[in-house]
Design an enzyme around this catalytic site. Structure first.
Site, short mmCIF file in Angstrom:
data_model
loop_
_atom_site.label_atom_id
_atom_site.label_comp_id
_atom_site.label_asym_id
_atom_site.label_seq_id
_atom_site.Cartn_x
_atom_site.Cartn_y
_atom_site.Cartn_z
N LYS A 280 0.84 -1.20 0.00
CA LYS A 280 0.00 0.00 0.00
C LYS A 280 0.87 1.25 0.00
CE LYS A 280 -3.75 2.26 2.60
NZ LYS A 280 -4.57 2.25 3.84
N SER B 17 -9.32 2.19 3.19
CA SER B 17 -8.55 2.91 2.20
C SER B 17 -7.55 2.04 1.44
CB SER B 17 -7.77 4.05 2.88
OG SER B 17 -6.89 3.55 3.87
N GLY C 148 -6.54 1.67 9.69
CA GLY C 148 -6.76 2.70 10.71
C GLY C 148 -8.20 2.76 11.17
N GLY C 149 -9.11 2.31 10.32
CA GLY C 149 -10.53 2.27 10.66
C GLY C 149 -11.21 1.21 9.82
N GLY C 150 -10.63 0.02 9.82
CA GLY C 150 -11.13 -1.07 8.99
C GLY C 150 -10.55 -1.06 7.59
N SER C 151 -9.46 -0.32 7.39
CA SER C 151 -8.95 -0.10 6.03
C SER C 151 -8.30 -1.32 5.39
CB SER C 151 -7.94 1.06 6.04
OG SER C 151 -8.56 2.26 6.40
#
Length: 644
Positions: A206, A321, A342-345
């Protein structure tokens, strides 16, 4: 001053199935915006006086003021979700020395996985993706070489960005560097000296993780100019030591500030498109020669790509993301890829694309060399074709540097013995019914059936619990990740031209910058409170089970292609089950368990105790074994790099 909720002490909250705690559904009050509408909205938010008023109203109307900003909590703030090591006495694990090198750890992990001779390939299986073991075995048997695979991959990436498809899997890839790595790997196999089972296997990274020779853009057009990449991230170094061929930097949502994965600067990863791409020798040679012919730029960059579509064709989001990493695994370009969660990315795009997504415990994998956009909630994660592949890469990258970001006692290294799906027994799965069912009917039925199958096949028990204040945790996490993101790049934003930011990112940064220190402190009090709730639940159960997302991949509309989109209603549904893993630093894994009526993948998530990755992988392995069936469907975009 607005009036906030007064919370009773965490110790006094009933977590039982008959608790009087009310489940609060996401109260999102914001219309979907894209195109001209999102531009106008961004312009208004950036006005000094009018923008301040709008941001105040947004926070008030979406209950941030009531539930977090002005809330009364007695718990002290918990700023970093560090967990002391505790020997969990997990079933069927193999302890390994923490001083082993990455290739040695990979070999230990391979000893825990069924050997190639013992893996039973169901002859009725309609489709399966190639795995790390498939690549390694094909290389060892001289059926194909890493160099040949690299040439095919390059041809695919070039072909996928052609006018017929126009998909941007990668932000950057360097033909010469890929071929150099693949050639070195090919020579090692010719000598009979592969470094590890990962030798020659294509792995994507990534574009939030440093990986030479590429800049690290974070999905932006500017961040690499002010933060140059001078070395590999720790996790990338470990993969290099294992001989993996690092094939480029995958596309992502700009700054990780969204759930769709749409990036107006570098194009789109989509999981629905045309039929399987067929490779010919002329395709491969033409691709290689096309790149070699350009001495000035060997790195291909896809800019301002719009998506071609046929009549009646529906393009779906990949989720963000880590959208590009999910897309390359789903489409067969790589058996594994790294993302940042970071939030389900990691888990969200993995679920939407029908692959495995593993997010380790906070601190299990070094964060060195990762853009510090969200330093207390973001963690390097793995997207993979199978849970066995995820385990192999987990073994390679786990462990801290000599100077970790947060000093702590590291847990013992142990890997699950994946010899049989029924090797672990008496597993208890905690389920909060109202939360579990807060999703589409297709997801609810599919995930409920998966739990039923686990009970029938293995005798595992599902216990009903209450996890209070789920929506409060989502808002507190949003406030935290937003504050950390805006703080990390604040010194650069002052000098940055607004035109260099995407429109949806401009809106996100306006909202992030509106949070103050009191709100951030209260969010950390919520974190402490939620950790206490989860610790009490883990005293009764091994894992918490949920759907991975509240909706499946939704249709990408034309007006979002150049500006991105603001769709907070779908966004809240996508992150509904993700937050505890990030906000509380807990390990979690998503496993594909079926499809909705449109044929879109559905994932089931297991959230574990700190440092319980072996148990999580065992559970995922057992779930995967039940879901490998004749209904395992090939994605509409799929590339076969191994078959001659």
């Amino acid at each position: 001053m607005a009036k906030g909720v007064v919370y009773k002490p965490a110790a006094d909250v009933d977590l039982g199935p008959r608790s009087d705690e009310v489940y609060l559904r996401a109260n999102v009050k914001a219309p979907r915006m894209a195109g001209l509408l999102v531009k106008v909205f961004a312009w208004f938010l950036e006005l000094r006086i009018f923008g301040t008023i709008m941001l105040y109203l947004l926070k008030r109307n979406n209950l941030i003021h009531k539930l977090v900003s002005f809330a009364d909590l007695e718990e002290s703030p918990l700023f970093v979700p560090l967990h002391p090591y505790k020997d969990l006495q997990e079933q069927e694990v193999k302890y390994v020395e923490s001083t082993l090198s990455p290739p040695e750890k990979v070999q230990q992990a391979m000893d825990c996985v069924q050997s190639s001779e013992k893996i039973l390939i169901n002859p009725k299986l309609s489709f399966r993706r190639w795995t790390i073991l498939d690549y390694s075995r094909a290389y060892a048997m001289q059926e194909i070489t890493p160099r040949m695979v690299a040439e095919r991959l390059i041809a695919v990436v070039r072909g996928s960005s052609s006018p017929a498809l126009e998909m941007s899997f990668f932000i950057h890839y360097d033909t010469e560097d890929i071929l150099r790595q693949a050639t070195e790997s090919t020579l090692r196999y010719e000598r009979g000296e592969p470094i590890s089972i990962l030798d020659g296997v294509p792995v994507a990274i990534k574009d939030e993780i440093d990986c030479l020779p590429y800049p690290t853009t974070g999905g932006t057009k500017w961040l690499h100019k002010v933060r140059p990449c001078t070395d590999d991230a720790s996790c990338v170094k470990r993969l290099r030591l294992c001989g993996a061929v690092l094939v480029g930097k995958t596309n992502m949502h700009e700054l990780g500030a969204g759930t769709s994965g749409i990036n107006p600067h570098y194009g789109l990863d989509n999981q629905m498109g045309n039929k399987e791409f067929q490779l010919s020798e002329s395709d491969i040679k033409g691709s290689i020669m096309g790149h070699r012919g350009s001495q000035m730029i060997t790195t291909t960059r896809h800019k301002d790509i719009t998506l071609a579509r046929e009549a009646k064709q529906s393009i779906k989001i990949c989720g963000g993301s880590s959208s590009g990493s999910a897309a390359v695994v789903s489409s067969g370009l790589c058996p594994v890829a790294l993302g940042v969660d970071g939030g389900g990315s990691v888990r969200m795009p993995a679920a939407l694309c029908g692959v495995i997504g593993l997010k380790p415990t906070f601190g299990r994998v070094s964060h060195s060399g990762v853009i510090p956009l969200n330093w207390t909630v973001g963690m390097v994660g793995i997207l993979a074709a199978t849970i066995e592949d995820a385990l192999i890469v987990y073994a390679a990258i786990s462990g801290q540097d000599s100077s970790p970001q947060y000093a702590q006692e590291m847990p013992k290294d142990c890997f699950p013995l994946l010899k049989s799906p029924i090797s672990v027994s008496n597993i208890k799965l905690a389920r909060y019914g109202e939360w579990f069912n807060d999703c589409t009917d297709d997801i609810r039925v599919c995930c409920s059936n998966a739990l039923t199958n686990l009970h029938k096949s293995y005798g595992w028990e599902t216990i009903e619990v209450t996890i209070p204040e789920i929506e409060v945790m989502r808002l507190a996490h949003y406030l935290t990740i937003g504050s950390e993101c805006s703080t990390s790049i604040a010194c650069h934003l002052e000098k940055l031209k607004r035109e260099e930011l995407g429109w949806d990112a401009r809106v996100a940064l306006c909202v992030y910058g509106a949070f103050n220190s009191r709100e951030y402190l209260n969010a950390q009090r919520v974190r402490n409170r939620q950790l206490q709730f989860h610790q009490n639940i883990f005293a009764k159960a091994d894992v918490i089970v949920t759907p991975t997302t509240g909706v499946t991949a939704y249709t990408l509309k034309d007006d979002a292609l150049k500006t991105g989109e603001l769709d907070y209603i779908n966004g809240a549904a996508l992150v509904r089950y993700q937050i505890a893993g990030n906000f509380l630093g807990l390990p979690a894994v998503t496993v594909p368990v079926g499809y909705d009526k449109l044929g879109l993948p559905i994932g089931l998530q297991f959230i574990g105790k700190p440092w319980s990755e072996p148990t999580l992988i065992h559970i995922a392995f057992a779930m995967q074994a039940l879901c490998i069936s004749e209904d395992n469907r090939k994605p509409e975009v799929f590339y076969d790099l191994l078959t001659k």
